[in-house]
Design an enzyme around this catalytic site. Structure first.
Site, PDB file in Angstrom:
ATOM      1  N   THR A   1       5.027  -3.607  11.580  1.00 16.07           N
ATOM      2  CA  THR A   1       4.517  -2.311  12.060  1.00 16.07           C
ATOM      3  C   THR A   1       3.056  -2.145  11.636  1.00 16.07           C
ATOM      4  O   THR A   1       2.530  -1.036  11.644  1.00 16.07           O
ATOM      5  CB  THR A   1       5.353  -1.130  11.500  1.00 16.07           C
ATOM      6  OG1 THR A   1       5.400  -1.229  10.074  1.00 16.07           O
ATOM      7  CG2 THR A   1       6.754  -1.107  12.053  1.00 16.07           C
TER       8      THR A   1
ATOM      9  N   HIS B   1       3.789   0.471  19.637  1.00  8.75           N
ATOM     10  CA  HIS B   1       2.879   0.931  18.573  1.00  8.75           C
ATOM     11  C   HIS B   1       3.046   2.441  18.312  1.00  8.75           C
ATOM     12  O   HIS B   1       2.116   3.221  18.529  1.00  8.75           O
ATOM     13  CB  HIS B   1       1.419   0.591  18.926  1.00  8.75           C
ATOM     14  CG  HIS B   1       0.524   0.530  17.712  1.00  8.75           C
ATOM     15  ND1 HIS B   1      -0.574  -0.283  17.643  1.00  8.75           N
ATOM     16  CD2 HIS B   1       0.563   1.201  16.527  1.00  8.75           C
ATOM     17  CE1 HIS B   1      -1.174  -0.114  16.474  1.00  8.75           C
ATOM     18  NE2 HIS B   1      -0.497   0.784  15.779  1.00  8.75           N
TER      19      HIS B   1
ATOM     20  N   ARG C   1      -0.243  -4.756  12.155  1.00 11.05           N
ATOM     21  CA  ARG C   1      -1.064  -5.160  13.297  1.00 11.05           C
ATOM     22  C   ARG C   1      -0.527  -6.498  13.797  1.00 11.05           C
ATOM     23  O   ARG C   1      -0.191  -7.385  12.998  1.00 11.05           O
ATOM     24  CB  ARG C   1      -2.533  -5.322  12.896  1.00 11.05           C
ATOM     25  CG  ARG C   1      -3.292  -4.021  12.643  1.00 11.05           C
ATOM     26  CD  ARG C   1      -3.511  -3.191  13.916  1.00 11.05           C
ATOM     27  NE  ARG C   1      -4.287  -1.988  13.659  1.00 11.05           N
ATOM     28  CZ  ARG C   1      -3.792  -0.802  13.317  1.00 11.05           C
ATOM     29  NH1 ARG C   1      -2.479  -0.651  13.169  1.00 11.05           N
ATOM     30  NH2 ARG C   1      -4.589   0.239  13.123  1.00 11.05           N
TER      31      ARG C   1
ATOM     32  N   GLU D   1      -2.692  -5.311  22.936  1.00  9.07           N
ATOM     33  CA  GLU D   1      -1.922  -4.122  23.310  1.00  9.07           C
ATOM     34  C   GLU D   1      -2.604  -3.405  24.468  1.00  9.07           C
ATOM     35  O   GLU D   1      -3.833  -3.294  24.455  1.00  9.07           O
ATOM     36  CB  GLU D   1      -1.797  -3.192  22.107  1.00  9.07           C
ATOM     37  CG  GLU D   1      -0.992  -3.825  20.983  1.00  9.07           C
ATOM     38  CD  GLU D   1      -0.820  -2.917  19.775  1.00  9.07           C
ATOM     39  OE1 GLU D   1      -1.291  -1.770  19.794  1.00  9.07           O
ATOM     40  OE2 GLU D   1      -0.187  -3.373  18.801  1.00  9.07           O
TER      41      GLU D   1
ATOM     42  N   GLY E   1       0.859  -1.186   0.000  1.00 10.82           N
ATOM     43  CA  GLY E   1       0.000   0.000   0.000  1.00 10.82           C
ATOM     44  C   GLY E   1       0.891   1.230   0.000  1.00 10.82           C
ATOM     45  O   GLY E   1       2.065   1.164  -0.368  1.00 10.82           O
ATOM     46  N   ARG E   2       0.315   2.345   0.454  1.00  5.19           N
ATOM     47  CA  ARG E   2       1.093   3.591   0.480  1.00  5.19           C
ATOM     48  C   ARG E   2       2.360   3.461   1.314  1.00  5.19           C
ATOM     49  O   ARG E   2       3.435   3.902   0.914  1.00  5.19           O
ATOM     50  CB  ARG E   2       0.268   4.717   1.092  1.00  5.19           C
ATOM     51  CG  ARG E   2      -0.918   5.175   0.301  1.00  5.19           C
ATOM     52  CD  ARG E   2      -1.548   6.331   1.078  1.00  5.19           C
ATOM     53  NE  ARG E   2      -2.797   6.762   0.492  1.00  5.19           N
ATOM     54  CZ  ARG E   2      -3.962   6.181   0.735  1.00  5.19           C
ATOM     55  NH1 ARG E   2      -4.048   5.153   1.545  1.00  5.19           N
ATOM     56  NH2 ARG E   2      -5.069   6.639   0.163  1.00  5.19           N
ATOM     57  N   ILE E   3       2.215   2.856   2.507  1.00  6.29           N
ATOM     58  CA  ILE E   3       3.370   2.787   3.418  1.00  6.29           C
ATOM     59  C   ILE E   3       4.409   1.797   2.866  1.00  6.29           C
ATOM     60  O   ILE E   3       5.610   2.054   2.937  1.00  6.29           O
ATOM     61  CB  ILE E   3       2.929   2.409   4.854  1.00  6.29           C
ATOM     62  CG1 ILE E   3       1.856   3.405   5.345  1.00  6.29           C
ATOM     63  CG2 ILE E   3       4.115   2.416   5.812  1.00  6.29           C
ATOM     64  CD1 ILE E   3       1.174   3.018   6.655  1.00  6.29           C
TER      65      ILE E   3
END
Ligand code: GLV
Length: 326
Positions: A236, A286, A238, A267, A156-158
């Site tokens: 990074t 996170h 989930r 978390e 995706g974008r990241i």
């Protein structure tokens, strides 16, 4: 009458002020304590807009109590904390914060990759604990990054922003995604691979997919078995995308070399979690998008989306686009 908004945590004051110009705003004022379920259940009943965080479970049971709710603005790009299907059925718009956090999250992902590969937290602790007696040829030796192979799961974008950083390190970049991204392949010199092929060939494997029923525990025992013994897993996205128990055994048994984790299935992760007992795990709480600038922009984006929806406009970052037609 002004629309009512509830904000589930303390956010930057200028964003609250902006919302207060046109809305009646109530806030769960704490910085570090998530809103208790009973407070959320009470608030949800008559609000028009909800500003929430990824720590808030916006599930069917809660949505059934929401008689006025028109829009939910999630201060995150991921929205697995929200039952989007249930919201859509009720005509409630859901928005997220893509785009503004892309570069910051890619920075953190690359930082975690480097910290894990070069054992930076371990080396820092070593010095502070008074263990540094001399320079030594093989002391705290890690893995090379430059010229190595990076496998990105979820382009995706990241993922693309991460690939751009990896190019600067002359990495050979593989990716696996639901669909091929020919333009990115050409622009960044990426190679599309099956998941298996990527896992077999990569020195660094970065998990970057959204968390969905399809990606739940998608990286598990059989995958660690085919990875290189020197490989490093970075997550990074989930925690639930990786089977943590299988990861623990793979790290302990030397099937893979190390892991860098910014996210966990539960978390905050409990301190006696088996993964935290391993020296070859680098952990973070996170913080992928946690720069001052980006978190501020994210808060502004949530507010804009809420206001757009409450003004009867289509919010810029609507998640459940099927509502647009209606
Ligand atoms: C953070 O994890 C986000 O989804 O924005």
């Amino acid at each position: 009458m002004k629309p009512k908004i509830f904000i589930t945590r303390k956010i930057p004051t200028h964003v609250i002020n902006h919302l207060e110009e046109v809305c009646e705003v109530s806030i769960w004022e704490h910085k570090d304590i998530p809103v208790p379920r009973e407070v959320l259940e009470e608030k949800i009943v008559d609000i028009d807009g909800l500003y929430c965080l990824l720590t808030d479970a916006i599930d069917l049971e809660l949505l059934q109590k929401a008689t006025n709710l028109k829009v939910i603005g999630n201060m995150a790009v991921g929205f697995n904390n929200i039952d989007v299907e249930a919201a859509t059925k009720r005509g409630i718009i859901v928005t997220n914060t893509p785009g503004v956090l892309t570069e910051t999250t890619a920075d953190l992902t690359f930082a975690l990759l480097m910290a894990t590969a070069r054992r930076i937290p371990e080396a820092s602790d070593f010095l502070r604990e008074g263990k540094w007696s001399t320079w030594s040829p093989m002391l705290l030796t890690g893995q090379d990054i430059y010229n190595s192979t990076l496998g990105i799961i979820g382009l995706g974008r990241i993922g693309e922003a991460l690939a751009k950083r990896a190019k600067g390190f002359n990495m050979n970049i593989l990716y696996h995604n639901r669909s091929r991204k020919i333009e990115a392949e050409q622009e960044l010199g990426l190679e599309y691979c099956s998941l298996e092929n990527l896992l077999k060939r990569s020195d660094y494997i970065c998990v970057m997919t959204p968390y969905t029923p399809e990606t739940k525990k998608m990286i598990r025992k059989e995958h660690f078995k085919i990875m290189k013994e020197t490989s490093i897993l970075i997550n990074t996205a989930r925690g639930g995308i990786v089977n943590e128990n299988d990861l623990y055994h793979a790290l302990k048994d030397g099937e893979i070399w190390a892991a860098g984790l910014d996210v966990f299935e539960q978390e905050p992760v409990v301190l006696d979690h088996p993964l935290l007992s391993l020296p070859n795990v680098v952990t973070l709480p996170h913080i992928g998008s946690a720069s001052i600038g980006t978190r501020t922009k994210m808060a502004e984006v949530v507010a804009e989306n809420l206001l757009q929806a409450l003004n009867g406009k289509i919010p810029t970052n609507i998640v459940n686009k099927e509502l647009i037609a209606k």
